[in-house]
Design an enzyme around this catalytic site. Structure first.
Site, PDB file in Angstrom:
ATOM      1  N   LYS A  80       0.370   4.885   6.751  1.00 31.27           N
ATOM      2  CA  LYS A  80      -0.195   5.640   5.629  1.00 31.27           C
ATOM      3  C   LYS A  80       0.401   7.046   5.605  1.00 31.27           C
ATOM      4  O   LYS A  80       1.030   7.489   6.547  1.00 31.27           O
ATOM      5  CB  LYS A  80      -1.729   5.763   5.757  1.00 31.27           C
ATOM      6  CG  LYS A  80      -2.469   4.446   5.850  1.00 31.27           C
ATOM      7  CD  LYS A  80      -2.399   3.659   4.571  1.00 31.27           C
ATOM      8  CE  LYS A  80      -3.057   2.293   4.742  1.00 31.27           C
ATOM      9  NZ  LYS A  80      -2.700   1.381   3.697  1.00 31.27           N
TER      10      LYS A  80
ATOM     11  N   SER B  22       0.797  -1.230   0.000  1.00 34.12           N
ATOM     12  CA  SER B  22       0.000   0.000   0.000  1.00 34.12           C
ATOM     13  C   SER B  22       0.828   1.277   0.000  1.00 34.12           C
ATOM     14  O   SER B  22       0.341   2.317  -0.410  1.00 34.12           O
ATOM     15  CB  SER B  22      -0.966   0.017   1.180  1.00 34.12           C
ATOM     16  OG  SER B  22      -0.281   0.240   2.391  1.00 34.12           O
TER      17      SER B  22
END
Length: 177
Positions: free
Chosen positions: A91, A43
């Site tokens: 993230k 990711s």
């Protein structure tokens, strides 16, 4: 024989004193100041794990910066997953409270980030479970700020706080129309 037992006893006593001082100091340091973590998954490619599943980057996580919610757009942060509290995810911060962000993916809508929240996304948009899926994230879920890649040695570097060029913020609510 008596002398050797005295030496062993002194050594054991010194070891115990050191152990009972070092362990609480180490635990406090890892909990309050910094720790290391292995990054898994795709990711955050290409920033983290550019080699895919063959390698896992190890990053330094700084707890100090997020303690007072000192986060900036572009920071890479570790946070408790809003969907699974047993899991931590990593993230990039895309928007802060009050910012207007255009979602990515099939919905393509505009969201104003509420007070006390941030908008986070993975750098590899097609392979990231992020705010585009679960919405803005409470600042209370922040765990740490990723500052450096420590492993593998050839990737040792400081992680920069930069927004991807395609994720520039909407300047005003009129831009949404």
């Amino acid at each position: 024989m008596v002398q050797s037992q005295g030496w062993v006893r002194r050594y054991f006593k010194a070891f115990c004193k050191g152990f009972f001082v070092a362990v609480p100091v180490a635990v406090t340091f890892l909990d309050r100041v910094a720790c290391v973590a292995r990054v898994e998954g795709a990711s955050m490619q290409p920033s983290l794990n550019p080699g895919g599943s063959q390698s896992s980057d190890v990053v330094l996580l700084n707890h100090w910066k997020v303690r007072n919610f000192e986060v900036q757009r572009g920071d890479i942060v570790s946070l408790v997953s809003p969907k699974n509290p047993e899991q931590k995810i990593i993230k990039r911060v895309i928007a802060l409270e009050g910012d207007i962000v255009k979602t990515m993916g099939h919905k393509n809508r505009y969201v104003k980030v509420p007070r006390g929240h941030i908008w986070v996304e993975g750098d590899h948009h097609g392979h990231s479970f992020d705010s585009n899926s679960f919405g803005p994230v409470s600042l209370g879920l922040l765990h740490a700020h990723a500052t450096h890649i420590l492993w593998p040695p050839k990737r040792w570097q400081k992680l920069e706080s930069v927004l991807p060029p395609e994720r520039l913020l909407v300047q005003s609510e009129e831009d949404c129309l």
